[in-house]
Scaffold this motif. Sequence first.
Motif: not given
Lengths: 186, 154
Positions: B21-26, B28-29
């Motif tokens: 699956p896609d990695r979860e973006a931080p 803070s982005l």
Amino acid sequence: MAEFDTFESFMLAYQNMVYSLAIRLLGREADAEDVSQEVFLRAYNHFAELASSPTVGGWLKTVTRNLCLNHLTRYRNRWRFFSEMSREEDSDDPLWDVPVEETTGTALEEVDQRQVLEIALQKLPAAQRVPLVLYHFEELSYEEIAAQLRISLSKVKTDIFRARESLRRKLKLSMETGEVLGRGTL
Amino acid sequence: MNSEEEKPEWDLLHRSLRALPDREAPRSLGDRVKRAIQERSQLAWWQRPLLEWPKTMRLGGLAFGTVMLIGAVWFGAAALSGLAETATQWVGSSLNPILSVAGQVGSVLSKAVVLLLGKVSAGMWVGLGLVATLVYASGIGIGTLFWKVANDRG
């Protein structure tokens, strides 16, 4: 700020995709976040055209890929130096000796497998990880990868082969059963 | 998958990788992007990249740049023509002795070559030619090898 609200929801829809590609190519969270930020700043500048475009996903992926490759090229010497170092360190990296806990549920096993695969991917030396990601995730051909990375076709094939071997070793893929094993000690 | 020589297990690996699956973006982005957009919007027009300048300013800048370029070329050409005249005079006066020495050296060398041609046999010339070709080919081969090794490492 209504325009930014629209952009914010656009960003929410695509940020995981952009970040995933960046982290898989760059292998470092801080760099991936920097590149993702730059991608969305560029997207903001072109938001009028992008918002209604059906190829926005492709556009974002292409920009992310190019920025990541530029980043890697810019820091190539440092990258090569550190990748050589980390390759030596990897062989006795205690992380690979940590036993994966036995779980009973299939869903849990799958989650474990994915995490292990993701970590294994991130731990690959950049010279192997980048062509592997371009091949398996971005579905570029060997020739396209060679052209993008400006390296020889034989090097692309060798690096991808080594990356797969490394992943396979670490994940203990079993072709006899046709299942991902990877349980027990990696 | 796009290679004819894939091992069967690579197909499984490919599917496993594609299934990630896609990695979860931080978190803070979003804030970082918002802050960067605000910072950029607060910059004066002349501090932004040229492509983000107002249209009139871009056209004005282009016109100004063109005028400056034409002026630079015109003044440069005028200055160079004056300089060229002076340079020709200087070369004429200072190169004469050098040219005379070069002429004498050339004459001695040509006499030596004529003498050598008369003394050395044809077989010797063929041998020397072969050695020279061999050395040249080795040089090319070694150079290619070094280039290939360096390229493969790169």
